[in-house]
Design an enzyme around this catalytic site. Structure first.
Site, short mmCIF file in Angstrom:
data_model
loop_
_atom_site.label_atom_id
_atom_site.label_comp_id
_atom_site.label_asym_id
_atom_site.label_seq_id
_atom_site.Cartn_x
_atom_site.Cartn_y
_atom_site.Cartn_z
CB SER B 135 -0.94 -0.05 1.21
OG SER B 135 -2.00 0.85 1.05
CG ASP B 304 -6.37 -3.95 -3.39
OD1 ASP B 304 -7.17 -3.00 -3.31
OD2 ASP B 304 -5.24 -3.93 -2.90
CG HIS B 334 -5.67 -2.38 0.07
ND1 HIS B 334 -4.72 -2.39 -0.93
CD2 HIS B 334 -5.19 -1.53 1.03
CE1 HIS B 334 -3.73 -1.56 -0.61
NE2 HIS B 334 -3.98 -1.04 0.58
#
Lengths: 356, 356
Positions: B135, B304, B334
């Site tokens: 991320s 995701d 995610h």
């Protein structure tokens, strides 16, 4: 149109309910050509041009010579109870003369459908040729078929499932919380003062992103800067210019804020959260499997990431007989039920509105 | 660790920057076993157990005998500039002795990486054996490779693309707006008074929904009521009980609010919005195509819906040579880069951490 008092499902009571509505075309002698169109969350009764030349939100579907031909059908659109397009809502005066505001009761889709049935009575419509809607309008159409199967000959549910899902509830919660956080909200009693525009604007941003799709936003905006602004300039983040996608969402927020009441937004969002066709009716199959009197038309938008096509498939499977799910193909997402409804013209004509 | 003054990309200036960091294991004699782990938006430096017995957020990946074996590698995790886990951030005192608050400057991923390079200098690390992150941590790892290719032997980017997308910018905007709307935010200068917890909580709700997936929320919560609460009881909507999914998000919001500073949330969100590996470097291919000195490991989470696998594929295609996209398979969304990172054990071991 006044439709009397309404005892509400969740326990509230409205002593005098008025429903705002618009009509197109003429009701025939045996009242067999009436079509009810149910608006979505922030929709108005202005489905199509008519008395007003203003564009309607389903002009592609409704009008002279359109799929729902107003030269042949009498089309009615009623504002949800709790809304802000002519129906009794939080901004309306309560019996004490002040706006209902925070006192306005919890209204469900089913409550509104019961009020709409009284409007149908008053208009002399015993049975709708068809009831149609998309998104929250689809929930309303479905509730018509489940509550009044004998009054709903045909029912079209677009971009909506049998019940609001955990994710829809979750996004709704964040939206309602943003409105309530606005200092101007004043617990819901803001009439006469500034409206909670910032909070309503945030709610709209969250909703609007989900009404569209990631690929569409990327294609249209990417990382472009808005006009002369510098998203990367600014000593502090609050001083920077906007990306184009931010400006676009600001515009969407401003447009809604200028036409919609924040309390109505909460009321209708909560009504949609409560949407569950099975409530008090047993299983999904028990709730829908016996609706043999109604012919159904189910449609989904392939790129919808808020009301996933899978939810439409589950709804179709619970209905009696073999019900097909029609697909609107667009990269736009949920809003495809508005922007691309013309794709359903042939199928909907054949199913519900065959040429004489 | 003090790393000196920092002139920032967007024009700001920080006269004295401290970086909070944690380490595991021992740096070897030629400093060739150092691994940098970059945290995500609200992550801390506590990647794994070690000095503290508290669970780390990547215990599955880092520890004695783990994929990144702390008996063989010297692992470092540094808090982003602007964060609230030991690095200079908005809650830190400015030169005048008061907290920076609203005056804290716009910091980019690239700015933080430059500060982190000074930390590496101080620790005696000329070249990282590997830099890894997921991320926002992935954005930081990628920026290390692009800014200091000669110092980044290996680079793993999980659940992150080459630049923040229009949709990521859009959801970030709504989150930042919710924090700023909180009356306690006070323009960012709330230290010493109540913190803007409600606004930060709304931001977290929006983010958390996107960190998970629709099927997971539906499977775990559906339309269930929270314990003894009545989501359908309550004369007004504000009086009703909660759905289980609402209670879950309340809990996620409370947890974050108790450990994270709202100004840091805005700062790091804005840093992530600014993430664009191509900024000032030409096309994506010009920016990445020449990074021959670094070996890349790219991974995506199949479900995701915030950092779509397609974005990882585009990143991999722009890198030199033929770079595979590894896939974490989970319905979670995610957050799979945290919950299911163990799925990468074999591939990551083979690629970056072969057994001696």
């Amino acid at each position: 149109m006044p439709v009397g008092a309404l005892q509400l499902e969740a326990g509230g009571y409205l002593p005098e309910v008025v429903l705002g509505y618009e009509t197109w075309g003429t009701l025939n002698a045996d009242a067999s050509n009436a079509v009810l169109i149910e608006h979505a969350l922030t929709g108005s009764t202005h489905v199509a041009r008519g008395a007003s030349d203003e564009d309607g939100w389903w002009d592609d579907l409704v009008g002279p010579g359109a799929t729902i031909d107003t030269e042949r059908y009498f089309v009615v659109a009623a504002n949800m109870v709790g809304g802000c397009y002519g129906s009794t809502g939080p901004a309306s005066p309560a019996p004490d003369g002040s706006p209902w505001g925070s006192r306005f009761p919890f209204v469900t889709i089913r409550d509104s459908v019961r009020a709409e049935a009284r409007l149908a009575d008053a208009l002399g419509i015993r049975r709708w040729h068809a009831v149609l809607g998309g998104s929250m309008g689809g929930a309303r159409a479905l509730e018509w078929a489940a509550t009044f199967p004998e009054r709903t000959a045909r029912c079209a549910v677009m971009a909506c499932g049998a019940a609001s899902t955990a994710e829809q509830i979750a996004f709704a919660q964040a939206q309602v919380a943003a409105i309530r956080l606005d200092p101007h909200f004043a617990g819901g009693d803001y009439y006469g003062g500034p409206a909670p525009e910032a909070g309503l604007g945030i709610a709209r941003r969250i909703a609007h992103i989900n009404y569209r799709s990631e690929p569409e936003l990327e294609y249209r905006f990417g990382r472009s800067a808005q006009a002369e602004e510098q998203p990367f300039g600014g000593i502090t983040p609050s001083a920077r210019g906007r990306y184009a996608v931010e400006s676009y969402l600001d515009y969407q927020a401003e447009k809604l804020v200028s036409r919609f009441d924040a309390n109505s937004y909460i009321l209708l969002t909560e009504a949609l959260v409560s949407h569950d066709i099975s409530r008090g009716r047993g299983s999904l199959e028990q709730s829908l499997g016996g609706l043999e009197e109604t012919e159904f038309f189910i449609a989904a938008v392939d790129s919808d990431r808020l009301y996933f096509p899978e939810q439409s498939r589950q709804l179709a499977e619970a209905l009696p007989g073999s019900v097909k799910v029609h697909t609107i193909e667009t990269p736009l997402g949920h809003d495809g039920f508005l922007t691309d409804v013309h794709q359903l013209h042939d199928d909907l004509t054949q199913a519900f509105f065959p040429h004489a």
